[in-house]
Design a protein around this motif. Structure first.
Motif, short mmCIF file in Angstrom:
data_model
loop_
_atom_site.label_atom_id
_atom_site.label_comp_id
_atom_site.label_asym_id
_atom_site.label_seq_id
_atom_site.Cartn_x
_atom_site.Cartn_y
_atom_site.Cartn_z
N MET A 1 -25.30 -27.78 -33.93
CA MET A 1 -24.94 -27.81 -32.68
C MET A 1 -25.98 -28.75 -32.06
N GLN A 2 -25.66 -29.46 -31.39
CA GLN A 2 -26.53 -30.23 -30.43
C GLN A 2 -26.10 -30.60 -29.00
N LYS A 3 -26.73 -31.02 -28.05
CA LYS A 3 -26.42 -31.21 -26.68
C LYS A 3 -25.34 -32.37 -26.44
N GLN A 4 -24.54 -32.10 -25.49
CA GLN A 4 -23.74 -33.16 -25.21
C GLN A 4 -23.39 -33.15 -23.88
N VAL A 5 -23.16 -34.42 -23.34
CA VAL A 5 -22.68 -34.65 -21.99
C VAL A 5 -21.18 -34.47 -21.80
N ILE A 6 -20.75 -33.83 -20.65
CA ILE A 6 -19.47 -33.28 -20.42
C ILE A 6 -18.81 -34.23 -19.26
N VAL A 13 -20.47 -34.54 -15.41
CA VAL A 13 -20.74 -33.42 -14.60
C VAL A 13 -21.50 -32.38 -15.14
N GLY A 14 -22.01 -32.53 -16.40
CA GLY A 14 -22.93 -31.62 -16.99
C GLY A 14 -23.05 -31.95 -18.39
N VAL A 15 -23.96 -30.94 -18.92
CA VAL A 15 -24.19 -31.13 -20.45
C VAL A 15 -24.07 -29.49 -20.93
N VAL A 16 -23.67 -29.53 -22.17
CA VAL A 16 -24.21 -28.16 -22.86
C VAL A 16 -24.86 -28.45 -23.91
N VAL A 26 -24.88 -26.87 -18.61
CA VAL A 26 -25.69 -26.93 -17.22
C VAL A 26 -24.89 -28.05 -16.45
N ALA A 27 -24.65 -27.65 -15.25
CA ALA A 27 -23.94 -28.34 -14.10
C ALA A 27 -25.02 -29.44 -13.62
N VAL A 28 -24.40 -30.80 -13.45
CA VAL A 28 -25.12 -31.72 -12.64
C VAL A 28 -24.33 -32.20 -11.53
N LYS A 29 -23.24 -31.67 -11.40
CA LYS A 29 -22.45 -31.90 -10.12
C LYS A 29 -22.00 -30.27 -9.38
N LEU A 35 -19.80 -22.88 -12.93
CA LEU A 35 -19.94 -22.81 -14.37
C LEU A 35 -21.30 -22.96 -14.81
N ASP A 36 -22.23 -23.15 -14.12
CA ASP A 36 -23.64 -23.43 -14.55
C ASP A 36 -24.02 -22.18 -15.13
N SER A 37 -24.82 -22.27 -16.43
CA SER A 37 -25.48 -21.24 -17.33
C SER A 37 -24.43 -20.53 -17.90
N GLN A 38 -23.00 -20.54 -17.86
CA GLN A 38 -22.15 -19.92 -18.52
C GLN A 38 -22.18 -20.49 -20.12
N ARG A 39 -21.74 -19.59 -20.85
CA ARG A 39 -21.75 -20.00 -22.36
C ARG A 39 -20.36 -20.13 -22.89
N PHE A 40 -20.13 -20.94 -24.02
CA PHE A 40 -18.88 -21.27 -24.29
C PHE A 40 -18.93 -21.43 -25.66
N SER A 41 -17.79 -21.37 -26.59
CA SER A 41 -17.85 -21.47 -28.04
C SER A 41 -17.60 -22.78 -28.13
N SER A 42 -17.12 -23.59 -27.49
CA SER A 42 -17.24 -25.35 -27.70
C SER A 42 -17.13 -26.16 -26.53
N ALA A 43 -17.23 -27.49 -26.67
CA ALA A 43 -17.25 -28.34 -25.54
C ALA A 43 -15.85 -28.55 -24.94
N ASP A 44 -14.89 -28.35 -25.80
CA ASP A 44 -13.30 -28.30 -25.32
C ASP A 44 -13.15 -27.13 -24.41
N GLU A 45 -13.76 -25.91 -24.57
CA GLU A 45 -13.61 -24.83 -23.90
C GLU A 45 -14.46 -25.01 -22.27
N VAL A 46 -15.36 -25.79 -22.47
CA VAL A 46 -16.07 -26.07 -21.07
C VAL A 46 -14.99 -27.07 -20.45
N ARG A 47 -14.65 -27.78 -20.98
CA ARG A 47 -13.58 -29.04 -20.40
C ARG A 47 -12.59 -28.19 -19.74
#
Length: 72
Positions: A1-6, A13-16, A26-29, A35-47
């Motif tokens: 896994m690596q960081k990814q812009v969402i 609006v953030g990065v994972v 990590v929310a930037v908007k 949702l800031d600091s919440q943990r998810f299993s995938s970037a799609d789940e974040v979206r």
């Protein structure tokens, strides 16, 4: 896994970032601050979580209110 812009609607609006075996958002908007600091299993789940938040007017209003920001 690596960081990814969402992005939502072409706007970042953030990065994972990897956090143990999950991804931490990590929310930037302010519109997604709830949702800031919440943990998810995938970037799609974040979206999906972001879309639910943005489609719920009361949740979006809470996320953008100065009182909520001060409490964070």
């Amino acid at each position: 896994m690596q960081k990814q812009v969402i992005e939502i609607g072409g706007e970042a609006v953030g990065v994972v970032v990897p956090d143990e075996d999950r991804l931490k958002f990590v929310a930037v908007k302010y519109s997604v601050w709830d949702l800031d600091s919440q943990r998810f299993s995938s970037a799609d789940e974040v979206r999906a979580a972001i879309r639910r938040l943005l489609n719920d007017p009361s949740a979006s209003t809470r996320a953008m209110s100065p009182a909520h920001i001060a409490a964070a």
